[in-house]
Design an enzyme around this catalytic site. Structure first.
Site, short mmCIF file in Angstrom:
data_model
loop_
_atom_site.label_atom_id
_atom_site.label_comp_id
_atom_site.label_asym_id
_atom_site.label_seq_id
_atom_site.Cartn_x
_atom_site.Cartn_y
_atom_site.Cartn_z
N GLY A 46 0.83 -1.19 0.00
CA GLY A 46 0.00 0.00 0.00
C GLY A 46 0.86 1.24 0.00
CD GLN A 51 3.35 5.83 2.80
OE1 GLN A 51 2.35 5.31 2.35
NE2 GLN A 51 4.34 5.15 3.38
CB CYS A 95 5.36 2.46 7.73
SG CYS A 95 4.84 3.93 6.85
CG LEU A 96 6.54 1.14 1.61
CD1 LEU A 96 5.80 1.42 0.31
CD2 LEU A 96 7.69 0.18 1.37
CG HIS A 137 -0.44 1.17 7.35
ND1 HIS A 137 0.49 0.79 8.29
CD2 HIS A 137 0.21 1.98 6.48
CE1 HIS A 137 1.65 1.35 8.00
NE2 HIS A 137 1.51 2.07 6.90
CD GLU A 138 -1.09 2.34 2.89
OE1 GLU A 138 -0.63 3.51 2.84
OE2 GLU A 138 -0.36 1.36 3.14
CG HIS A 141 0.30 6.80 5.63
ND1 HIS A 141 1.45 7.32 6.17
CD2 HIS A 141 0.56 5.48 5.44
CE1 HIS A 141 2.36 6.37 6.31
NE2 HIS A 141 1.85 5.23 5.88
NI NI Z 1 2.81 3.42 5.99
#
Ligand code: NI
Length: 178
Positions: A46, A51, A95-96, A137-138, A141
């Site tokens: 995701g 991000q 998380c990226l 999660h997304e 963000h």
């Molecule tokens: Ni994340």
């Protein structure tokens, strides 16, 4: 399509509340496609627009992208909202934007998300388990909420020191969520 640079904690854009998208233009569709390519390249399951440095309510996700030979299941969502949530599930999330950081989280195990798709149509996603976790999660963000907000300041500071080392070594030691 293009792979975009991923913004890393503690860049301020990650803490902002993202703006709703008023109109789906070709630029928005291109951004959604670039976000998908960036997610697959990472690899992740995701990615939210903050991000890639864009404070708008856009997310992409594909719960199949961490499994080999799975059929792609790409969602590209505009202005997603959780309209129903129930149950509990524990998941160790990464998380990226926070490389090398993993945290067990308790999430709702079943959510209903309403959003607009890339063609401007209303869509409803009834999601369980992994897909429900990724959506939560997304969407976090888009509200400026990060996994690392759930640990103490001391642990955040320790992580930041570790991140410097991770970046210096050029490594990205874990498989991330998004
Ligand atoms: Ni994340």
């Amino acid at each position: 399509m293009a792979v975009l640079p991923i913004t890393l904690f503690p860049e301020p854009v990650l803490k902002q509340v993202a703006k709703p998208v008023a109109k789906i233009t070709d630029d928005i569709r291109k951004l959604l496609d670039d976000m998908a390519e960036t997610m697959y390249a990472a690899p992740g399951v995701g990615l939210a627009a903050p991000q890639v440095g864009v404070s708008q309510q856009l997310i992409v996700l594909d719960p199949s992208s961490n499994r080999e030979n799975a059929k792609p299941q790409l969602y590209q969502l505009v202005n997603p909202k959780i309209t129903f949530a129930e149950g509990e599930i524990e998941w160790e999330e990464g998380c990226l934007s926070i490389p090398g950081f993993l945290l067990p989280m308790t999430r709702n195990s079943h959510v209903i998300v309403e959003a607009i798709d890339r063609d401007g149509k209303d869509i409803t996603i009834d999601a369980d388990e992994f897909l429900a976790v990724i959506l939560q999660h997304e969407i976090d963000h888009l509200h400026g909420k990060l996994l690392i907000d759930n640990v103490s300041r001391l642990k955040r500071d320790l992580y930041l020191r570790r991140l410097k080392k991770i970046l210096k070594d050029g490594g990205d030691p874990t498989t991330m969520m998004g």
